[in-house]
Design an enzyme around this catalytic site. Sequence first.
Site, PDB file in Angstrom:
ATOM      1  N   CYS A  83      -5.229  12.423  12.588  1.00 16.90           N
ATOM      2  CA  CYS A  83      -5.984  11.165  12.601  1.00 16.90           C
ATOM      3  C   CYS A  83      -5.793  10.570  13.985  1.00 16.90           C
ATOM      4  O   CYS A  83      -5.191  11.186  14.868  1.00 16.90           O
ATOM      5  CB  CYS A  83      -5.484  10.229  11.509  1.00 16.90           C
ATOM      6  SG  CYS A  83      -3.868   9.549  11.865  1.00 16.90           S
ATOM      7  N   ARG A 106      -8.522  -0.685   4.734  1.00 16.50           N
ATOM      8  CA  ARG A 106      -7.699   0.347   4.087  1.00 16.50           C
ATOM      9  C   ARG A 106      -6.338  -0.229   3.726  1.00 16.50           C
ATOM     10  O   ARG A 106      -5.712   0.216   2.776  1.00 16.50           O
ATOM     11  CB  ARG A 106      -7.483   1.526   5.037  1.00 16.50           C
ATOM     12  CG  ARG A 106      -8.744   2.283   5.333  1.00 16.50           C
ATOM     13  CD  ARG A 106      -8.416   3.557   6.065  1.00 16.50           C
ATOM     14  NE  ARG A 106      -7.329   4.256   5.386  1.00 16.50           N
ATOM     15  CZ  ARG A 106      -6.714   5.323   5.898  1.00 16.50           C
ATOM     16  NH1 ARG A 106      -7.066   5.772   7.076  1.00 16.50           N
ATOM     17  NH2 ARG A 106      -5.760   5.923   5.240  1.00 16.50           N
ATOM     18  N   ARG A 128      -0.258  14.634  12.703  1.00 16.78           N
ATOM     19  CA  ARG A 128       0.154  14.384  11.307  1.00 16.78           C
ATOM     20  C   ARG A 128       0.339  15.684  10.511  1.00 16.78           C
ATOM     21  O   ARG A 128      -0.310  15.910   9.509  1.00 16.78           O
ATOM     22  CB  ARG A 128      -0.851  13.476  10.599  1.00 16.78           C
ATOM     23  CG  ARG A 128      -1.254  12.228  11.328  1.00 16.78           C
ATOM     24  CD  ARG A 128      -0.152  11.198  11.479  1.00 16.78           C
ATOM     25  NE  ARG A 128       0.307  10.626  10.238  1.00 16.78           N
ATOM     26  CZ  ARG A 128      -0.267   9.597   9.627  1.00 16.78           C
ATOM     27  NH1 ARG A 128      -1.346   9.068  10.142  1.00 16.78           N
ATOM     28  NH2 ARG A 128       0.197   9.130   8.496  1.00 16.78           N
ATOM     29  N   LYS A 140       0.852  -1.206   0.000  1.00 18.27           N
ATOM     30  CA  LYS A 140       0.000   0.000   0.000  1.00 18.27           C
ATOM     31  C   LYS A 140       0.881   1.247   0.000  1.00 18.27           C
ATOM     32  O   LYS A 140       0.644   2.172  -0.783  1.00 18.27           O
ATOM     33  CB  LYS A 140      -0.870   0.003   1.251  1.00 18.27           C
ATOM     34  CG  LYS A 140      -1.539   1.346   1.528  1.00 18.27           C
ATOM     35  CD  LYS A 140      -2.437   1.321   2.728  1.00 18.27           C
ATOM     36  CE  LYS A 140      -1.734   1.529   4.021  1.00 18.27           C
ATOM     37  NZ  LYS A 140      -1.420   2.931   4.369  1.00 18.27           N
ATOM     38  N   ASN A 141       1.923   1.246   0.859  1.00 14.25           N
ATOM     39  CA  ASN A 141       2.707   2.473   1.028  1.00 14.25           C
ATOM     40  C   ASN A 141       3.724   2.707  -0.072  1.00 14.25           C
ATOM     41  O   ASN A 141       4.411   3.721  -0.066  1.00 14.25           O
ATOM     42  CB  ASN A 141       3.361   2.485   2.417  1.00 14.25           C
ATOM     43  CG  ASN A 141       2.314   2.644   3.505  1.00 14.25           C
ATOM     44  OD1 ASN A 141       1.132   2.910   3.214  1.00 14.25           O
ATOM     45  ND2 ASN A 141       2.705   2.439   4.746  1.00 14.25           N
ATOM     46  N   ASP A 150       4.837   0.923  11.943  1.00 12.13           N
ATOM     47  CA  ASP A 150       3.651   0.218  11.452  1.00 12.13           C
ATOM     48  C   ASP A 150       3.588  -1.230  11.931  1.00 12.13           C
ATOM     49  O   ASP A 150       2.606  -1.918  11.674  1.00 12.13           O
ATOM     50  CB  ASP A 150       3.616   0.246   9.916  1.00 12.13           C
ATOM     51  CG  ASP A 150       3.349   1.639   9.406  1.00 12.13           C
ATOM     52  OD1 ASP A 150       3.526   1.873   8.198  1.00 12.13           O
ATOM     53  OD2 ASP A 150       2.991   2.511  10.219  1.00 12.13           O
TER      54      ASP A 150
HETATM   55  C1  EPZ Z   1       3.933   7.183   6.205  1.00 10.07           C
HETATM   56  O1  EPZ Z   1       3.097   8.169   6.767  1.00 10.07           O
HETATM   57  C2  EPZ Z   1       3.082   5.928   6.112  1.00 10.07           C
HETATM   58  N1  EPZ Z   1       1.937   6.152   5.224  1.00 10.07           N
HETATM   59  C3  EPZ Z   1       2.598   5.535   7.504  1.00 10.07           C
HETATM   60  O2  EPZ Z   1       1.874   4.308   7.388  1.00 10.07           O
HETATM   61  C4  EPZ Z   1       3.814   5.289   8.387  1.00 10.07           C
HETATM   62  O3  EPZ Z   1       3.383   4.992   9.693  1.00 10.07           O
HETATM   63  C5  EPZ Z   1       4.693   6.541   8.399  1.00 10.07           C
HETATM   64  O4  EPZ Z   1       5.054   6.901   7.047  1.00 10.07           O
HETATM   65  C6  EPZ Z   1       5.983   6.345   9.204  1.00 10.07           C
HETATM   66  O5  EPZ Z   1       6.695   5.260   8.674  1.00 10.07           O
HETATM   67  C7  EPZ Z   1       2.128   6.055   3.881  1.00 10.07           C
HETATM   68  O6  EPZ Z   1       3.224   5.794   3.412  1.00 10.07           O
HETATM   69  C8  EPZ Z   1       0.925   6.281   3.015  1.00 10.07           C
HETATM   70  P1  EPZ Z   1       5.817  10.629   8.253  1.00 10.07           P
HETATM   71  P2  EPZ Z   1       3.607   9.700   6.772  1.00 10.07           P
HETATM   72  O7  EPZ Z   1       5.646  11.892   7.488  1.00 10.07           O
HETATM   73  O8  EPZ Z   1       4.418   9.963   5.568  1.00 10.07           O
HETATM   74  C9  EPZ Z   1       6.143  14.044  11.533  1.00 10.07           C
HETATM   75  C10 EPZ Z   1       0.118   2.854   7.707  1.00 10.07           C
HETATM   76  O9  EPZ Z   1      -0.237   2.302   8.745  1.00 10.07           O
HETATM   77  N2  EPZ Z   1       5.964  15.009  10.423  1.00 10.07           N
HETATM   78  O10 EPZ Z   1       7.041   9.801   8.034  1.00 10.07           O
HETATM   79  O11 EPZ Z   1       2.440  10.566   7.061  1.00 10.07           O
HETATM   80  C11 EPZ Z   1       4.878  13.251  11.805  1.00 10.07           C
HETATM   81  O12 EPZ Z   1       4.030  13.970  12.687  1.00 10.07           O
HETATM   82  C12 EPZ Z   1       0.489   4.302   7.726  1.00 10.07           C
HETATM   83  O13 EPZ Z   1       0.246   2.292   6.581  1.00 10.07           O
HETATM   84  C13 EPZ Z   1       6.079  16.354  10.680  1.00 10.07           C
HETATM   85  O14 EPZ Z   1       6.322  16.775  11.823  1.00 10.07           O
HETATM   86  O15 EPZ Z   1       4.549   9.699   8.044  1.00 10.07           O
HETATM   87  C14 EPZ Z   1       5.409  11.992  12.445  1.00 10.07           C
HETATM   88  O16 EPZ Z   1       5.613  12.238  13.819  1.00 10.07           O
HETATM   89  C15 EPZ Z   1       0.176   4.940   9.059  1.00 10.07           C
HETATM   90  N3  EPZ Z   1       5.923  17.252   9.664  1.00 10.07           N
HETATM   91  C16 EPZ Z   1       6.764  11.798  11.768  1.00 10.07           C
HETATM   92  O17 EPZ Z   1       7.072  13.036  11.130  1.00 10.07           O
HETATM   93  C17 EPZ Z   1       5.660  16.843   8.375  1.00 10.07           C
HETATM   94  O18 EPZ Z   1       5.553  17.696   7.487  1.00 10.07           O
HETATM   95  C18 EPZ Z   1       6.747  10.714  10.697  1.00 10.07           C
HETATM   96  O19 EPZ Z   1       5.686  10.968   9.799  1.00 10.07           O
HETATM   97  C19 EPZ Z   1       5.555  15.451   8.140  1.00 10.07           C
HETATM   98  C20 EPZ Z   1       5.705  14.551   9.173  1.00 10.07           C
END
Ligand code: EPZ
Length: 417
Positions: free
Chosen positions: A114, A396, A119, A18-19, A304
Amino acid sequence: MIRGGTPLQGRLAASGSKNAALPIMAATLLAEGACELQGVPVLRDVTTMTTLLASLGASVSQQEPAGTLHIDSGSVQRFRAPYDLVKTMRASILVLGPLLARFGRAEVSFPGGCAIGSRPVDLHIQALEAMGARISVESGYIIAEAPEGLRGADFSFDTVTVGGTENAIMAAVLARGESVLRNVAREPEIGDLVCFLRRMGADIKGDGTDTLVVQGVSALHGASHRVMPDRIEVGTYLVAAAATRGHITIDGVNPDLLGIVLDKLQQTGADLSCESHSIALDMKGRRPMAVDIETQPFPGFPTDMQAQFTALNAIADGRSRVTETIFENRLMQAHEMRRMGADIEITADTARIVGRETLQGAPVMASDLRASASLVIAGLVADGETRVDRIYHIDRGYEDIEGNLQCLGADIRRIST
Ligand code: EPZ
């Protein structure tokens, strides 16, 4: 509805990731021609991304064999990702970079938080502004403009972000000049996106490291790509097999994708045997041993997979600590497991768990994708019946989870959508 107590036994094929599929589908917006994606998982989030691309004007069609998508963004003439779609899938933010890079304009509803955390997308926006985009937020929408196109930038991420890295790469590939992106995420799904972009004609170096160098090109052409297998789906079934003291084999996955997750499974006492494209786990009927977990960006332990190991530790032999460092509110499944008799105390970002021989089945409620999967695992090991509500969260990210688990011998059935 799940009746626990049956060890999982049998063989399963991994689905597409998915990711990886979601950013790769968004990347088709960059191509001046048609793309063909194979091995795309049949999931609600993929359907949502399909709907979003079609709403922008792209033509998206399912082809044979199942999991094949034909996407042509040549007819895109709208650049707005509406609230009612973005609110169902935060990954809609991934169209921001490609729309801006290809068409010079994008309007994406500001993704809300969420269940697992706020996020934010501030780092996505900072990276695009560094490339010359003018970005404002108006009545809940991110309005991004780059009428003269984007220019290459040297940008360093304050926090490692998967989505932020993906948006920045998809913007940089069509920017004028060179971009250096530092402190980028290194998840394998980003490597799969880079592989697809290279097939489209992009010039990207450094994937797998924390620094990427992108030479912008004037245009990208269509390409074909098979989406990589889903390492989190595979990890989820392996944990379910370990928790139920079973013996399963999963085909179609490179064990290297699971790295530290396999190390942790071995620490629970699982016998693992890996081939180039399959993983076999055999607990030999033994109760798993408790393992400590601390989530980190790749190649650290994946967030995850945290909820799934929380479920395993709830019935493992011994005490364990599970620390979630990526998201501020991703231990919620513990509260539902306590209703099943689990001995879990949460302080701040850490769950302290004392393993119990078993749990009692109970009605529980899913809150997010991976928490739902962990409640299914808890139900598979609990005495009696467990009813997991709001399983739309599961749909999902897991293709036909009850069908797969039934194939492995589980007593599980869907009683409503
Ligand atoms: C991706 O989400 C994945 N989703 C998530 O999988 C996964 O948990 C996550 O990466 C971490 O590995 C997809 O790939 C579609 P991040 P993403 O930006 O990109 C902070 C699942 O279960 N952050 O790496 O949204 C954020 O708050 C899902 O399949 C900022 O502060 O995650 C978090 O604490 C859930 N500012 C950390 O970074 C930003 O602009 C990591 O988030 C962006 C993120």
